[in-house]
Each structure stands twice: as C-alpha cells, then as structure tokens.
Design a protein around this motif. Structure first.
Motif, mmCIF file in Angstrom:
data_model
loop_
_atom_site.group_PDB
_atom_site.id
_atom_site.type_symbol
_atom_site.label_atom_id
_atom_site.label_comp_id
_atom_site.label_asym_id
_atom_site.label_seq_id
_atom_site.Cartn_x
_atom_site.Cartn_y
_atom_site.Cartn_z
ATOM 1 N N LEU A 148 0.812 -1.214 0.000
ATOM 2 C CA LEU A 148 0.000 0.000 0.000
ATOM 3 C C LEU A 148 0.849 1.269 0.000
ATOM 4 N N SER A 149 2.159 1.119 0.054
ATOM 5 C CA SER A 149 3.049 2.287 0.020
ATOM 6 C C SER A 149 4.336 1.894 -0.698
ATOM 7 N N ASP A 163 -4.655 2.544 -8.527
ATOM 8 C CA ASP A 163 -5.426 3.168 -7.462
ATOM 9 C C ASP A 163 -6.676 2.317 -7.243
ATOM 10 N N THR A 202 0.125 -0.647 8.273
ATOM 11 C CA THR A 202 0.435 0.518 7.453
ATOM 12 C C THR A 202 -0.595 1.603 7.746
ATOM 13 N N GLU A 204 -2.016 3.651 5.930
ATOM 14 C CA GLU A 204 -3.025 3.830 4.878
ATOM 15 C C GLU A 204 -4.342 3.144 5.208
ATOM 16 N N TYR A 207 -8.797 4.284 8.395
ATOM 17 C CA TYR A 207 -9.858 4.997 7.678
ATOM 18 C C TYR A 207 -10.809 5.783 8.577
ATOM 19 N N ARG A 263 -6.946 4.715 -2.297
ATOM 20 C CA ARG A 263 -5.621 4.262 -1.910
ATOM 21 C C ARG A 263 -4.922 3.695 -3.155
ATOM 22 N N THR A 264 -3.642 3.361 -3.006
ATOM 23 C CA THR A 264 -2.836 2.904 -4.134
ATOM 24 C C THR A 264 -2.143 1.599 -3.789
#
Length: 299
Positions: A148-149, A163, A202, A204, A207, A263-264
């Motif tokens: 995710l990063s 994405d 992580t 990310e 939420y 998110r990516t």
C-alpha cells in the motif's frame, strides 16, 4: 581465512539472516536446529570472523556477517539467473515464485486468477501469501509483494499497480434494523467494524478517523476478509474496497457521494530478481490482470 571455505555453508547463514531465528531457518532448510548452528560455526571458523550474535529476539548479523550476506545474495542471484537461462533454452518458464499480498487483494482478487497463469506456464510453482502484513523482500519472505506504500529504503524496484476506491458499506439487514445514515454526522451513532489499532501494519488503513473523529468500532479485526464477513452478517458499517464489496449483493453503499476514499497498490520486486524470467512472467501477469479489472478498482 583460517580454514577451507565450504560455499554450501553460506546457505545456512542466508537462511538465519532472513528468518532471524535458527529454528525457523532450520525448518525452511529441512534440517534440525543443531545442523544450522554447526554449519555457521564451521563457516565462522573458516573465515576467522564472528558472523552472528545471539540477541534478545533472535540472531543478529555482525558487520562482517552483513557484508558476507550481501555477497552471498549476489551469488544466489547469479546462480538463479544461470538456472533460468539454462531452463530457458526450451522457452519453459519454471520454478517457485512467492507472492506476498494484503489479504483482501490476495484472497478476493488475485487467488481466483492465478490458475490461468499456471495454465500458461505449467512449470511454475506459485506460492500466494495473503496476509495483513508488510513483506520483507530483502529477507526473501516473498519474491514479489503488493504494498500500500512505495518502499523507503532497500534495493527494491516499485511500480504503481493501481489506485482503488473504498466506500462505506452496510448489509440490508443492518440498515433495515438501524436505519440508513443520511449525513456524516449520523455515523458516530452506528455500529462499526474496523482494524485493530496496534495491529495496523500501514497507516493507509486508518480509515475511520479520516471519515469522522467520533466513530468507534465495536468489532475490530487485523484482516479485511474478516471485516467483510462481519459486515455481511449485519454487525455494522464497514469501510471496504469496491473490488471486495462489489461481489456481495447483500452489501449496500452508504453515503456514496460523501464517503469516498482512494488508496494505491504498488508492485515491489527485489532488484536482484526482477530480470529472472519467472519473476518477469508473474509480474507481467499481475499487472495485466489488474489493468483489465480497472473498473473493479476505480468504478
């Protein structure tokens, strides 16, 4: 150097460096604990240098051990490359490739598609590790990883995979029982499912605070798949990726025009392995399958 160096002993040092524990290294090598200790001792005696120290959480490499592991990894990569070139004479792509992925992406998206890759390359042995965690490619916990990063250090090659959009979902049963929120201010009065704070691997994935600081999750899990099942059962509202919720007809979007997160996902490979034919084949397949499913990730 004080003795004869047996190059095979380097395998034992590499295994301990990657596992951090002798017991785990022994299991991966298919030998017993004492064999690993003995072979590293022989290697240290041959080199006349201390290579590992016993620490509070396992075995740590000394400075000389780090230097030798780096050289051993280069030798390992060269050997793997030579084997791939030799096996590539008949254009066969074969060998083991371990893919590390978040549990949602790995279980709900990738697992059902990997059979096609085996059909294209029957000589491949795929290992899918779908778990909510960060994978260390330098320790060979995986050959490829979905993250995710992007990486912040190490000899890694990262490319953006896609994405993906997330939203708030609840089951028909839950919404019938508790009512459908009409504004963000309603959300603190609803039951929520979320991640366990101290097991977030992580940032990310944090939420809920981003949506409304007053939200408190009554049920928490370290993994996305468990959260999806809890939402299906009617426990409460849950932030889910569209690619996970889309296949669940009993889940309804909540505040879809208001709660919309993006998110990516990144595809990571170790620079030493990226050019191996089997790694290239698996990487290409993951990229192509993800791009074909773009509407699933970014509807």
């Amino acid at each position: 150097m004080t003795g004869r160096l047996d190059w095979d002993d380097l395998r034992y040092l590499l295994a301990v460096a990657r596992a951090g524990r002798v017991s785990l290294a022994a299991k991966r090598l298919g030998v017993d604990h004492s064999t690993v200790i003995r072979r590293i001792g022989v290697l240290e005696e041959a080199l006349g240098a201390r290579l590992v120290d016993r620490g509070p959480t396992g075995y740590d490499l000394t400075d000389r051990g780090v230097t030798l592991v780096g050289a051993a990894e280069q030798m390992e990569t060269a050997a793997l490359g030579a084997l791939d070139q030799i096996s590539g004479v008949d254009t066969q792509i074969s060998g083991a490739v371990r893919i590390g992925a978040p549990d949602g992406f790995g279980t709900l998206f990738l697992a059902g598609r990997l059979g096609r890759l085996i059909g294209l390359h029957p000589g491949l042995e795929l290992q899918l590790v779908a778990m909510p965690r960060v994978f260390s490619l330098s320790k060979r916990e995986a050959d490829l990883a979905i993250s995710l990063s992007p990486p912040r250090s190490g000899r890694l090659v990262a490319s953006k995979l896609t994405d993906y959009r997330l939203g708030l979902y609840g089951s028909d049963a839950y919404l019938a029982r508790r009512g459908t929120p009409t504004q963000v201010e309603d959300l603190p009065y609803h039951s929520f499912i979320g991640y366990i704070d101290d097991l977030l691997y992580t940032p990310e994935l944090d939420y809920l605070a981003e949506i409304h600081p007053g939200i408190r999750a009554g049920l928490r899990s370290a993994g996305l798949v468990a959260q999806l099942q809890a939402a299906r059962s009617g426990f409460g509202l849950c932030v889910l990726p569209h690619f996970a919720a889309a296949a669940e007809p009993g889940l309804v979007p909540v505040l879809p025009g208001v709660v919309a997160l993006v998110r990516t996902l990144y595809l990571l490979t170790h620079s030493d392995l990226k050019d191996l034919p089997r790694i290239r084949a698996v990487s290409r397949f993951v990229v192509e399958e993800t791009r074909k499913a773009r509407d699933l990730f970014m509807p």
